[in-house]
Design an enzyme around this catalytic site. Structure first.
Site, PDB file in Angstrom:
ATOM      1  N   TRP A 120      82.207   9.042  83.406  1.00 21.51           N
ATOM      2  CA  TRP A 120      80.966   9.835  83.404  1.00 21.51           C
ATOM      3  C   TRP A 120      80.143   9.487  84.625  1.00 21.51           C
ATOM      4  O   TRP A 120      79.536  10.364  85.244  1.00 21.51           O
ATOM      5  CB  TRP A 120      80.186   9.597  82.108  1.00 21.51           C
ATOM      6  CG  TRP A 120      81.067   9.804  80.913  1.00 21.51           C
ATOM      7  CD1 TRP A 120      81.517   8.854  80.058  1.00 21.51           C
ATOM      8  CD2 TRP A 120      81.664  11.041  80.490  1.00 21.51           C
ATOM      9  NE1 TRP A 120      82.346   9.417  79.127  1.00 21.51           N
ATOM     10  CE2 TRP A 120      82.451  10.752  79.366  1.00 21.51           C
ATOM     11  CE3 TRP A 120      81.617  12.353  80.951  1.00 21.51           C
ATOM     12  CZ2 TRP A 120      83.186  11.725  78.687  1.00 21.51           C
ATOM     13  CZ3 TRP A 120      82.342  13.326  80.286  1.00 21.51           C
ATOM     14  CH2 TRP A 120      83.109  13.009  79.166  1.00 21.51           C
ATOM     15  N   ASP A 190      72.237   7.622  81.594  1.00 25.58           N
ATOM     16  CA  ASP A 190      73.020   8.403  80.645  1.00 25.58           C
ATOM     17  C   ASP A 190      73.195   7.516  79.412  1.00 25.58           C
ATOM     18  O   ASP A 190      73.900   6.502  79.462  1.00 25.58           O
ATOM     19  CB  ASP A 190      74.379   8.744  81.277  1.00 25.58           C
ATOM     20  CG  ASP A 190      75.303   9.500  80.328  1.00 25.58           C
ATOM     21  OD1 ASP A 190      74.974   9.637  79.136  1.00 25.58           O
ATOM     22  OD2 ASP A 190      76.378   9.944  80.791  1.00 25.58           O
ATOM     23  N   LYS A 214      76.450  12.341  69.090  1.00 26.86           N
ATOM     24  CA  LYS A 214      76.869  11.031  68.583  1.00 26.86           C
ATOM     25  C   LYS A 214      75.756  10.470  67.689  1.00 26.86           C
ATOM     26  O   LYS A 214      75.863  10.533  66.477  1.00 26.86           O
ATOM     27  CB  LYS A 214      77.214  10.102  69.743  1.00 26.86           C
ATOM     28  CG  LYS A 214      78.318  10.727  70.644  1.00 26.86           C
ATOM     29  CD  LYS A 214      78.520   9.937  71.896  1.00 26.86           C
ATOM     30  CE  LYS A 214      79.137  10.716  73.040  1.00 26.86           C
ATOM     31  NZ  LYS A 214      80.425  11.316  72.761  1.00 26.86           N
TER      32      LYS A 214
END
Ligand code: PMP
Length: 377
Positions: A120, A190, A214
């Site tokens: 990511w 992030d 999540k």
């Protein structure tokens, strides 16, 4: 929505539906609190006794405005955010933030520092380069992202420093945020896979972003928390839908928001608040992580894949000899474990233990792991 988080084996229910007991270790979308499923399914048929489904009401109604307001206020409360920090619910997943962030805050002649600790981060670096200069201050890419490099610095004048707090695929997690606070530059994080799972001084970050699927709620929406003082300093033209200032001005309703996804987030945030907030869930998350890592470390057939000091409390990764992996997979499937396989790029196993995963599920899993190890060891 008044369930209490208990320190016993009854945190939310791993039991569900006609498919029997499921222990859901999915990495995202992932398990959510059972109460949220119940409330959300009622709202699909009749939202708060209005005679209308949540799926058929306008987003500009008072009814939905109340949902959005509660979601924003609850998140601010849970994270203890100050008045400079705005909470947005946006479309496009965390992946959109990889370019929306530099578009809004990185001048074309400036440099942003990026830590490259999983794919990511690597993706974020690629997008940021479209808008300005990028200094990759550390990288564990060559070691398949299995540790977190700590000896590095940022250059004076850095526009911002970007990190991924928890590396969902490889199972590492930054434990000591002081490393970042001490750099004295704007921080952008992030937090897709560990937001709301542990206490932190969230006001130290200028931008925090996270896909909801999540720890926040349903897929289809992402949360972006922006310190409004960092905006308005780039001179490029920003399309309306990409400009954070527009979303702030319109309270995340510049266009039609993902109504149902925001509603599920609101319910999940309410659940967390009613159950003691981040401090309470962090204790349980620590217990879950301790149990799984002890089981890995005490049974040599399981091999943890990342540096011990960098282990994630959200995603625990391990491998076994290929033959044993096959056998263990069959056992785990028989036990109704779901989503325990590692990412397609890593193989092995990944046990995701987000906020709503019952402690009970980790107990059942580790009992099976111990039993398997005793038979094979
Ligand atoms: N960042 C992290 C840390 C992630 O785990 C993920 C997805 N699992 C993403 C970004 C991408 O999120 P999305 O699919 O919402 O774009």
């Amino acid at each position: 929505m008044t369930a209490i988080i208990k320190e016993n084996t009854d945190l939310s229910r791993p039991f569900r539906g006609t498919g029997g007991v499921k222990h859901n270790f999915n990495s995202g979308p992932s398990v959510l609190p059972h109460e949220v499923f119940e409330e959300a399914s009622r709202a699909i048929l009749d939202f708060n006794g209005t005679g209308l489904s949540i799926l058929e009401i306008g987003h500009r109604t008072k009814t939905f405005q109340a949902v959005m307001d509660e979601a924003v206020i609850t998140l601010k409360e849970l994270m203890n955010l100050d008045s400079d920090h705005e909470v947005l619910f946006l479309h496009g997943g965390a992946t959109t933030q990889f370019f929306q962030i530099p578009m809004n805050i990185l001048r074309s002649d400036a440099t942003a520092a990026y830590t490259e600790t999983d794919i990511w981060g690597t993706k974020g670096i690629k997008e940021a380069k479209l808008y300005g200069n990028v200094d990759v201050v550390c990288s564990s890419k060559a070691e398949n992202y299995n540790w977190l490099p700590k000896a590095w610095d940022v250059k004076p004048g850095t526009a911002y420093l970007h990190l991924t707090t928890n590396n969902t695929i490889y199972g590492t997690q930054w434990q000591d945020m002081e490393l970042f606070y001490s750099k004295n530059v704007p921080l952008v994080a992030d937090m897709s896979s560990d937001i709301l799972s542990r206490q932190m001084d969230f006001n130290k970050f200028d931008i925090i972003y996270a896909g909801a699927q999540k720890n926040i709620g349903a897929a289809g929406v992402n949360v972006v928390i922006v310190n409004k003082n960092i905006l308005g300093k780039v001179d490029r033209a920003i399309p309306s839908m990409m400009d954070y200032r527009n979303h702030i001005e319109h309270g995340s309703m510049l266009n039609t928001p993902p109504v149902f996804a925001v509603y599920v987030c609101m319910l999940t945030l309410r659940w967390l608040k009613n159950n003691g907030g981040i401090a309470a869930i962090e204790k349980i998350n620590n217990k879950k992580a301790k149990l799984i890592y002890e089981t890995i470390d005490n049974n040599p057939i399981y091999k943890g894949t990342v540096a011990k000091e960098d282990r994630s409390k959200m995603n625990a990764c391990f491998v076994m000899e290929p033959e044993l992996e096959k056998e263990f997979t069959a056992v785990a499937e028989k036990e109704n474990f779901v989503g325990f396989k590692g990412h397609r790029t890593t193989g092995g196993f990944r046990i995701s233990m987000y906020n709503a995963l019952p402690y009970e599920s980790v107990v059942v899993l580790t009992d099976i792991m111990k039993d398997f190890a005793n038979k094979k060891g």
